[in-house]
Motif scaffolding. Sequence first.
Motif, PDB file in Angstrom:
ATOM      1  N   LEU A  14       1.092  -1.248   0.116  1.00 13.37           N
ATOM      2  CA  LEU A  14      -0.208  -0.031  -0.078  1.00 13.37           C
ATOM      3  C   LEU A  14       0.602   0.982  -0.016  1.00 13.37           C
ATOM      4  N   GLN A 331      -5.655   3.307   3.206  1.00 15.80           N
ATOM      5  CA  GLN A 331      -5.221   2.130   4.208  1.00 15.80           C
ATOM      6  C   GLN A 331      -6.000   1.588   5.832  1.00 15.80           C
ATOM      7  N   LYS A 336      -9.744  -1.753   3.595  1.00 17.25           N
ATOM      8  CA  LYS A 336      -8.968  -2.995   3.874  1.00 17.25           C
ATOM      9  C   LYS A 336      -9.641  -4.827   3.237  1.00 17.25           C
ATOM     10  N   ARG A 340     -10.915  -7.390   1.434  1.00 18.99           N
ATOM     11  CA  ARG A 340     -10.953  -8.360   1.307  1.00 18.99           C
ATOM     12  C   ARG A 340     -12.202  -9.430   1.595  1.00 18.99           C
TER      13      ARG A 340
END
Lengths: 354, 369
Positions: A14, A331, A336, A340
């Motif tokens: 990232l 981030q 995230k 996912r």
Amino acid sequence: MSKLKSLTKKQLFLPIFSMILVMLINVIYDMACGNAPLSFFQIGIKNGFLYGRLIDVLNRGSEVAILAIGMTLVVSSSAGTDISVGSVMSLSGGFCCMLLAGYGVARANSYALPLWVGLLGGILIACVCGLFNGFLVAYLNIQPMVATLILWSAGRAIGLLLCNSQIVYVRVPSFQILGAYVGFLPTPILIAAFCIVIAALILRFTALGTFIQSVGINKKAARISGFNSARIILITYMICGLCAGIAGLTATSRIYSADTNNIGLNMELDAILSVALGGNSLGGGKFNLSGSIIGAYTIQAITTTMYALGISSAQAPVFKAMVVILIVVLQAEPVKDYFRKMTAKKAAKEAKAA
Amino acid sequence: MLRKKLSVLLAAAMVAAAVVGCGGADQTAAPADNAAPAEEAAPAEDAAPAEDAAAEGGEEAAPAASGDVITVGYAQVGHESDWRTANTQNYQDVFSEANGYELSLIDCDNDNAAQLEAVRNFITQQLDYIIIAPIETAGWDTVLQEAQDAGIPVIIADREIAADASLYDAWVGTNTKNEGITAGNWLAEYLDGKEANILVIEGSVGASATLGRSEGFKEVADQHSEWKILDSQSGDFTQDGGQEVMESFIKSYEGQFNVVVCHNDNEAYGAMDAMNAAGITYGVDGDVILISFDATHDGLQYTLDGKINCNVECNPIQAATVAEVIQKMHNGESFEATTLVNDEAFVAPGIESQYATTMTEDVLAGRAY
């Protein structure tokens, strides 16, 4: 495909991705303007010196990169930030110039003391500042931000006092070496590279990195397992002071003068931001030094991009803020997690279809 | 127990920090020659009751009460630059005892609250005249009203103020817009109809000097269709900022520009370093015309060396003009509500101009700041 996936899972993905994203803005801008699309990345030799925007990023980002090393360790060990680094930079530069020019002299064309005395003095006073901060935090258990607030305000004032409230110029060519060029390479790039390599070697070949992380994760547990937690915190603050000293001397040498009012101004914020942009938690514990370094150069890349795009100085902070928000949001853990989940869902669907 | 110990230590640290802080402030002021007048202010305070008594007895106007000596209070901004130090020195020289004045000079260290306090002190001391070099433009109404109620004339010096003109008596200062116009006029004369591709390194965003100099220069530039301002970025009035902006300019406009305007001398030094590194020549013998503002001693040295083509001054020598206004007020004559202090411009040797003085060693020798 699987290769790409494993790449995106790497911790540094990232931060590097964000830096490339920032630089891509330039490519898009250049294409829109009809310039050569990759002009931002062009590096050449001009007038015997390395020349190019990328070199500017590396050169101008040196100070923040050096600060980021110390800041990363401080954040990791004490779960707090050292906000005095900008002032300490100014103090170390001011002290160095005072030694070299003599007290009360505003313009010096020759050294009052040998160059190495001045440089050593600047580094030493920065280390003393680090020691002071570290003592307050490690042994007196003062909140890091409060402890370093003292030198944040006093450091610059002491620097001004040492310089007799003037801008002290040291117009001797050898003094400019730290901020100018060695051969065709800008010296600040070399200094930053040197600091980064030394730090990386120490962290790799000694247990210091592990000690720092364990103290940061749980100070008490670390102490019970036999680490001297307080001393480790003290050491990190001293390293941070040392880094501030090196950065301060570099910044001073660039302008061959101690402009104590402006050297390192607000740079503590850039240093903290680079730690955060590097994907490190400001809550302490595990850290990733390369991430912070990349973060530091990302910040400089944003600044250089803004100059390249010709964004007016009044609007630049807004633009900078937008880029930073974007990077930080990318981030953030919930974001995230969301990505996912999305990929997991997709994989499940594909599996079903198969 | 531990907590108690800690709190004692903390308190000790705080006291130590306070001592360091105070020591710093006192001593930073001292070298700038500002401590002396500040100390002089103390005896003046002591003397105030005595003067009051005299005034009660005679019911005379304040100036007469203190004899022929005119008491003047000057709330100075601070000592942030060589320019400011020169300004302070100038006031101390002009409002000297030998000239029949008693000057209370307070260095406000760029602290707005301290400046308001200083002016209130002047009012309590019943000085004859108050001079203010305002740190901030806004927020002056109350204290100016207090001065007016006390019958003390107020002169605003050096910077602009956002208060009703009826609240103060006179304004003396420089006009940064005129400086920009002077720079533009000189460039027009020098280029004599030739094309100009101009890069501007501005000062801090929003500073009055930045706004004025930009506005004035742009006003002239707009009259010349052969001029083009390629880009304008802030270098924050610092050498490092000037260098970084110039480095970027060189990459963006390589070979396209022939004029660089820097909003102060420090930025000009940085721009020169950046051009040196890129092998671009500037000054009288170079490809690029360099214009700077402030005209400090070092800046004028570069002008004398032919590195800076034209350096427009912002004159810190303002005290004599203020003294003139005060004398007129004192004698009950009519005076100008606003007085502009004359700003000069200096050009490198070999250039003759109707707008500027050609630099010589003598001019430089007469430059204290």
